[in-house]
Design a protein around this motif. Structure first.
Motif, short mmCIF file in Angstrom:
data_model
loop_
_atom_site.label_atom_id
_atom_site.label_comp_id
_atom_site.label_asym_id
_atom_site.label_seq_id
_atom_site.Cartn_x
_atom_site.Cartn_y
_atom_site.Cartn_z
N UNK A 54 0.84 -1.20 0.00
CA UNK A 54 0.00 0.00 0.00
C UNK A 54 0.87 1.25 0.00
N UNK A 55 1.96 1.23 0.79
CA UNK A 55 2.86 2.38 0.85
C UNK A 55 3.54 2.63 -0.49
N UNK A 56 3.92 1.55 -1.18
CA UNK A 56 4.56 1.70 -2.49
C UNK A 56 3.62 2.36 -3.50
N UNK A 57 2.36 1.93 -3.50
CA UNK A 57 1.39 2.52 -4.42
C UNK A 57 1.10 3.97 -4.04
N UNK A 58 0.90 4.21 -2.73
CA UNK A 58 0.54 5.55 -2.28
C UNK A 58 1.63 6.57 -2.59
N UNK A 59 2.89 6.13 -2.61
CA UNK A 59 3.96 7.10 -2.89
C UNK A 59 3.91 7.59 -4.33
N UNK A 60 3.20 6.84 -5.20
CA UNK A 60 3.11 7.22 -6.61
C UNK A 60 1.83 7.98 -6.95
N UNK A 61 0.85 8.00 -6.04
CA UNK A 61 -0.45 8.59 -6.36
C UNK A 61 -0.34 10.09 -6.62
N UNK A 202 4.18 0.09 -13.10
CA UNK A 202 4.19 -1.21 -13.77
C UNK A 202 4.99 -2.23 -12.98
N UNK A 203 6.09 -1.76 -12.39
CA UNK A 203 6.92 -2.66 -11.59
C UNK A 203 6.26 -2.99 -10.25
N UNK A 204 5.66 -1.99 -9.63
CA UNK A 204 5.07 -2.18 -8.30
C UNK A 204 3.90 -3.15 -8.34
N UNK A 205 3.04 -3.04 -9.36
CA UNK A 205 1.81 -3.86 -9.36
C UNK A 205 2.12 -5.35 -9.53
N UNK A 206 3.31 -5.68 -9.94
CA UNK A 206 3.65 -7.10 -10.07
C UNK A 206 3.74 -7.79 -8.71
N UNK A 207 3.93 -7.01 -7.64
CA UNK A 207 3.99 -7.61 -6.30
C UNK A 207 2.66 -7.51 -5.58
N UNK A 208 1.60 -7.18 -6.32
CA UNK A 208 0.27 -7.08 -5.73
C UNK A 208 -0.16 -8.36 -5.01
N UNK A 209 0.13 -9.56 -5.55
CA UNK A 209 -0.26 -10.78 -4.83
C UNK A 209 0.36 -10.87 -3.44
N UNK A 210 1.60 -10.42 -3.31
CA UNK A 210 2.27 -10.47 -2.01
C UNK A 210 1.57 -9.52 -1.04
N UNK A 211 1.23 -8.33 -1.52
CA UNK A 211 0.53 -7.37 -0.67
C UNK A 211 -0.84 -7.87 -0.25
N UNK A 212 -1.58 -8.44 -1.19
CA UNK A 212 -2.91 -8.95 -0.88
C UNK A 212 -2.83 -10.12 0.10
N UNK A 213 -1.82 -10.97 -0.06
CA UNK A 213 -1.62 -12.11 0.84
C UNK A 213 -1.37 -11.64 2.26
N UNK A 214 -0.45 -10.69 2.43
CA UNK A 214 -0.13 -10.19 3.76
C UNK A 214 -1.29 -9.48 4.42
N UNK A 215 -2.00 -8.63 3.65
CA UNK A 215 -3.13 -7.88 4.21
C UNK A 215 -4.26 -8.80 4.64
N UNK A 216 -4.57 -9.81 3.83
CA UNK A 216 -5.66 -10.72 4.17
C UNK A 216 -5.30 -11.63 5.34
N UNK A 217 -4.05 -12.10 5.37
CA UNK A 217 -3.61 -12.95 6.48
C UNK A 217 -3.69 -12.19 7.80
N UNK A 218 -3.30 -10.92 7.78
CA UNK A 218 -3.36 -10.11 9.00
C UNK A 218 -4.82 -9.89 9.43
N UNK A 219 -5.69 -9.55 8.47
CA UNK A 219 -7.09 -9.26 8.80
C UNK A 219 -7.75 -10.45 9.49
#
Length: 442
Positions: A54-61, A202-219
């Motif tokens: 989320x931080x990686x994406x937000x830094x580009x918004x 383009x580079x950041x979104x390739x790690x989206x599965x990792x981010x989704x995995x971590x966020x859902x596991x924590x929730x």
């Protein structure tokens, strides 16, 4: 009437199913739920994976919005059109947001999800929601309006406040346009900078599965699926209301505009899955800009409608606010007259404005609404703390769909799209992380 031609779809090399990003995200979400459920302590430890993405994406918004809006306005030529698009957007946002608030009230009255709880507000520990209450009281209407003005030009981009960035972007775009020929090199430089920023995305979104995995596991690990059972009536009512809103209200708007809401949802399925995993619609803001441009919407329309919608067109948050307010009244046996309910709707129309797409913003705006409505004890929102994370996902998903539909509708009203071109573009969507360059062509 100007129409933007859609470029023919590029024939892509067939990828194995396991390399398709949205399938990777789906698998990651499922694995995150399993890890959080069976190994909750491990799930909690995986929180940095979601936070990091989320931080990686937000830094580009902020830089993406700045470049998109500045170049769009400065290259438009007709500055009156910018004002017309802005006015159309605000009118549309207000109308649809009011419908969302009203639907939350209507469904809450019909289904009565809070009946039978019989909660005594005196037994609720106010400390559990003290942070939210304090934040809500600090964020008054006047303070919010003044907060749109940044303390410095660079400070707006550094903090990443959407409305502040939008303000300096609009001012910069107009300034460059008024320079005439002298402003053309500046607009070109901004356009080239945008290409660099989208390259990073383009580079950041390739790690989206990792981010989704971590966020859902924590929730799931932190809050547990068991916490859903106690308040399943509210959660189910909220999800049902949001689905009805998308299919009936947004579906009717889409049909009148000449496209199918189901086809549109399929078009943005990649973005919806990322939002489902991260509970934040901000994580896909740059991609949504590109998806809308790929449909044929101009950069100036997309640059104004999408970022502004993230603060003024939060359909899911609006549904949540009125529905949750009614739920708390019913749960604490607080009787509300029809006039009090209409008053809540009016207050929510104000407090909902400016809530960003960040996780938890809906909870803060709910606290702000209750702080103005004295009839319902504000400490009662403590009931919702344990399940808010699960409900924030639905809020973010509904917000994202609503903003996308708004952008298409405003673009059609400006004569930028015809139905055949729109259907062709939706049939050949950009894949996540693919050909993300300013201009929207694949």
């Amino acid at each position: 009437m100007t129409q933007v031609a859609i470029q023919p779809a590029v024939h892509r090399r067939h990828q194995p199913w396991y390399k398709v990003l949205y399938i990777q995200v789906l698998i990651a979400i499922a694995l995150g739920v399993l890890i959080g459920y069976f190994y909750p302590d491990l799930g909690k430890e995986l929180k940095p994976l979601g936070d990091g993405f989320i931080a990686l994406i937000k830094m580009m918004i902020a830089p993406v919005i700045f470049c998109t809006v500045v170049h769009g306005i400065s290259s438009m030529g007709d500055l009156k059109r910018v004002g017309r698009v802005g006015l159309k957007s605000l009118i549309y946002f207000e109308m649809v947001s009011t419908l969302a608030l009203a639907m939350g009230l209507l469904v809450g009255e019909i289904l009565q999800p809070g009946n039978g709880f019989n909660i005594d507000p005196a037994t609720i520990d106010p400390k559990s929601v003290a942070t939210y209450v304090t934040k809500a009281k600090e964020d008054g209407i006047v303070a919010h309006l003044l907060g749109i003005i940044p303390d410095s030009y660079v400070g707006a981009i550094a903090r990443g406040d959407l409305l502040q960035v939008l303000l300096i972007s609009i001012l910069s775009g107009f300034s460059i346009a008024l320079l005439g020929k002298a402003g053309e090199p500046i607009a070109e430089a901004v356009d080239k900078a945008a290409k660099m920023f989208f390259g990073i995305i383009r580079m950041i979104v390739r790690v989206a599965p990792i981010g989704a995995f971590g966020a859902m596991a924590f929730t799931v690990g932190a809050y547990g699926l068991g916490s859903l059972l106690n308040l399943v009536a509210l959660i189910g009512t909220f999800y049902l209301t949001s689905i009805l809103f998308v299919l009936i209200v947004l579906g009717s708007i889409a049909r009148l505009a000449g496209f199918s809401i189901l086809r549109f949802i399929a078009y943005i399925k990649d973005e919806l899955l990322i939002v489902l995993g991260t509970s934040s619609s901000e994580t896909v803001l740059p991609q949504m800009i590109q998806k809308m441009e790929h449909l044929g919407a101009s950069r100036s329309v997309v640059g104004l409608v999408i970022p502004t919608g993230y603060s003024f067109n939060l359909d899911g948050t609006n549904i949540y606010m009125t529905l949750a307010t009614l739920f708390l009244a019913q749960a604490t046996n607080t009787h509300l007259t029809i006039w009090q309910e209409l008053g809540i709707l009016g207050i929510a129309m104000i407090t909902s404005k400016g809530a960003s797409g960040v996780t938890g913003a809906g909870f803060i705006t709910l606290a702000a609404t209750l702080s103005i409505v004295p009839d319902i004890p504000i400490q009662s929102i403590a009931i919702l703390v344990g399940i808010d994370k699960f409900m924030s996902e639905c809020r973010a998903l509904t917000n994202l769909i609503g903003n996308g539909v708004a952008c298409v509708v405003i673009s059609i009203s400006e004569g930028e799209l015809d139905r055949d071109a729109l259907h062709e573009a939706m049939a050949h969507p950009l894949e996540m992380g693919e050909a993300l360059e300013p201009g929207g062509s694949a």
